[in-house]
Design a protein around this motif. Structure first.
Motif, PDB file in Angstrom:
ATOM      1  N   GLY A  33       0.803  -1.219   0.000  1.00 32.79           N
ATOM      2  CA  GLY A  33       0.000   0.000   0.000  1.00 32.79           C
ATOM      3  C   GLY A  33       0.832   1.262   0.000  1.00 32.79           C
ATOM      4  N   ASP A  34       0.181   2.347  -0.361  1.00 28.96           N
ATOM      5  CA  ASP A  34       0.787   3.666  -0.386  1.00 28.96           C
ATOM      6  C   ASP A  34       0.905   4.174   1.053  1.00 28.96           C
ATOM      7  N   GLN A  35       2.132   4.326   1.535  1.00 31.76           N
ATOM      8  CA  GLN A  35       2.336   4.714   2.928  1.00 31.76           C
ATOM      9  C   GLN A  35       1.761   6.110   3.223  1.00 31.76           C
ATOM     10  N   ARG A  36       1.816   7.008   2.239  1.00 27.42           N
ATOM     11  CA  ARG A  36       1.267   8.348   2.438  1.00 27.42           C
ATOM     12  C   ARG A  36      -0.245   8.287   2.622  1.00 27.42           C
ATOM     13  N   VAL A  37      -0.912   7.504   1.763  1.00 27.81           N
ATOM     14  CA  VAL A  37      -2.364   7.361   1.874  1.00 27.81           C
ATOM     15  C   VAL A  37      -2.727   6.697   3.198  1.00 27.81           C
ATOM     16  N   GLN A  38      -1.958   5.666   3.582  1.00 23.85           N
ATOM     17  CA  GLN A  38      -2.219   4.999   4.861  1.00 23.85           C
ATOM     18  C   GLN A  38      -2.124   5.987   6.016  1.00 23.85           C
ATOM     19  N   ASP A  77       9.158   5.888   8.282  1.00 24.13           N
ATOM     20  CA  ASP A  77       8.716   7.254   8.569  1.00 24.13           C
ATOM     21  C   ASP A  77       7.722   7.286   9.724  1.00 24.13           C
ATOM     22  N   ARG A  78       6.762   6.348   9.713  1.00 24.48           N
ATOM     23  CA  ARG A  78       5.801   6.313  10.820  1.00 24.48           C
ATOM     24  C   ARG A  78       6.477   5.884  12.115  1.00 24.48           C
ATOM     25  N   LEU A  79       7.523   5.057  12.023  1.00 22.48           N
ATOM     26  CA  LEU A  79       8.254   4.642  13.219  1.00 22.48           C
ATOM     27  C   LEU A  79       8.877   5.857  13.916  1.00 22.48           C
ATOM     28  N   ILE A  80       9.437   6.774  13.140  1.00 20.15           N
ATOM     29  CA  ILE A  80      10.018   7.986  13.711  1.00 20.15           C
ATOM     30  C   ILE A  80       8.950   8.803  14.427  1.00 20.15           C
ATOM     31  N   LEU A  81       7.812   8.987  13.768  1.00 16.87           N
ATOM     32  CA  LEU A  81       6.715   9.742  14.381  1.00 16.87           C
ATOM     33  C   LEU A  81       6.191   9.050  15.629  1.00 16.87           C
ATOM     34  N   LEU A  82       6.126   7.711  15.589  1.00 10.64           N
ATOM     35  CA  LEU A  82       5.648   6.946  16.738  1.00 10.64           C
ATOM     36  C   LEU A  82       6.587   7.134  17.928  1.00 10.64           C
TER      37      LEU A  82
END
Length: 236
Positions: A6-11, A69-74
């Motif tokens: 899937g598209d990580q941005r859309v997710q 990228d989401r890992l950094i934000l998490l």
């Protein structure tokens, strides 16, 4: 190693939008709490909304994410939470563990080798612990939103139960949840081709419809729903 499709941005956009559905999240948080034990791990924590809620109920909690990228934000969001550890994890995962439970919401449908992913969750959990899953229900509801966010499949109770059994798990609880949500999702995403993002439709449903749906389903389990909820036991 498999990849989550899937598209990580859309997710991420969908996750941000659905974060506003507070009543929906609290309902699904409550479903898992009795089965978490003292030291659970979440597979696919996204932006950490569920992790923050569950961590209030347990002494220790581990949140994980596969997307860098989401890992950094998490990690940034959970940095001040002393009882929460954050790890990078992609399923299937080769290592084992001694967690009391593995909980994963709306992740398994992204993974081609879902039996391998469930087997990895089982290996992360101590004997007698649980694997707790929520996945989207019914293939007929597969639409543009599913494809954009990388869904490989949607489930029925039978197909999820078969996958869990094939992974060596013993299914203890399984039911559909959010019956009216399935109808709304089908109309919004397949008929009107909308994405499930923040907006007035989500707010109205979450504020007005969702509480009544939850109350009704606590009395009578519906024969269908937007999601399948399941709890399986790790043998031992």
């Amino acid at each position: 190693m498999a990849e989550i499709t899937g598209d990580q941005r859309v997710q991420s956009e969908v996750l941000e939008g659905l974060a506003t559905a507070v009543n929906h999240r609290r309902w699904f948080v409550e479903l898992a709490v009795p089965h978490l034990g003292d030291d659970p791990i979440e597979i696919g924590s996204g932006l950490g909304d569920y992790a923050l809620e569950w961590a209030r109920h347990v002494p220790r909690f581990t949140a994980t994410e596969a997307d860098p990228d989401r890992l950094i934000l998490l990690k940034e969001r959970l940095v001040d939470e002393p009882t929460i550890e954050v790890r990078e994890m992609l399923l299937p995962h080769p290592g084992g563990g001694d967690y009391s439970a593995a909980v994963s919401y709306n992740v398994l449908e992204h993974i081609e080798d879902h039996v391998g992913a469930l087997r990895s969750m089982k290996d992360l959990v101590r004997p007698g612990g649980t694997v707790i899953i929520i996945v989207p229900a019914f293939q007929f509801a597969m639409g543009p939103a599913d494809i954009a966010t990388g869904h490989v499949r949607r489930y029925t109770k039978k197909t999820l139960g078969d996958a869990m059994t094939s992974a060596g798990l013993r299914v203890e609880t399984m039911h559909y949840a959010n019956a009216l949500g399935l109808i709304g999702y089908f109309m919004a995403t397949k008929v009107f081709r909308l994405m499930p993002k923040e907006g007035p439709m989500v707010k109205v449903y979450d504020t007005l419809v969702l509480p009544a749906t939850k109350a009704a389903e606590q009395l009578v389990r519906p024969p269908f729903g937007q999601s399948v909820f399941a709890v399986a036991r790790v043998p031992g």
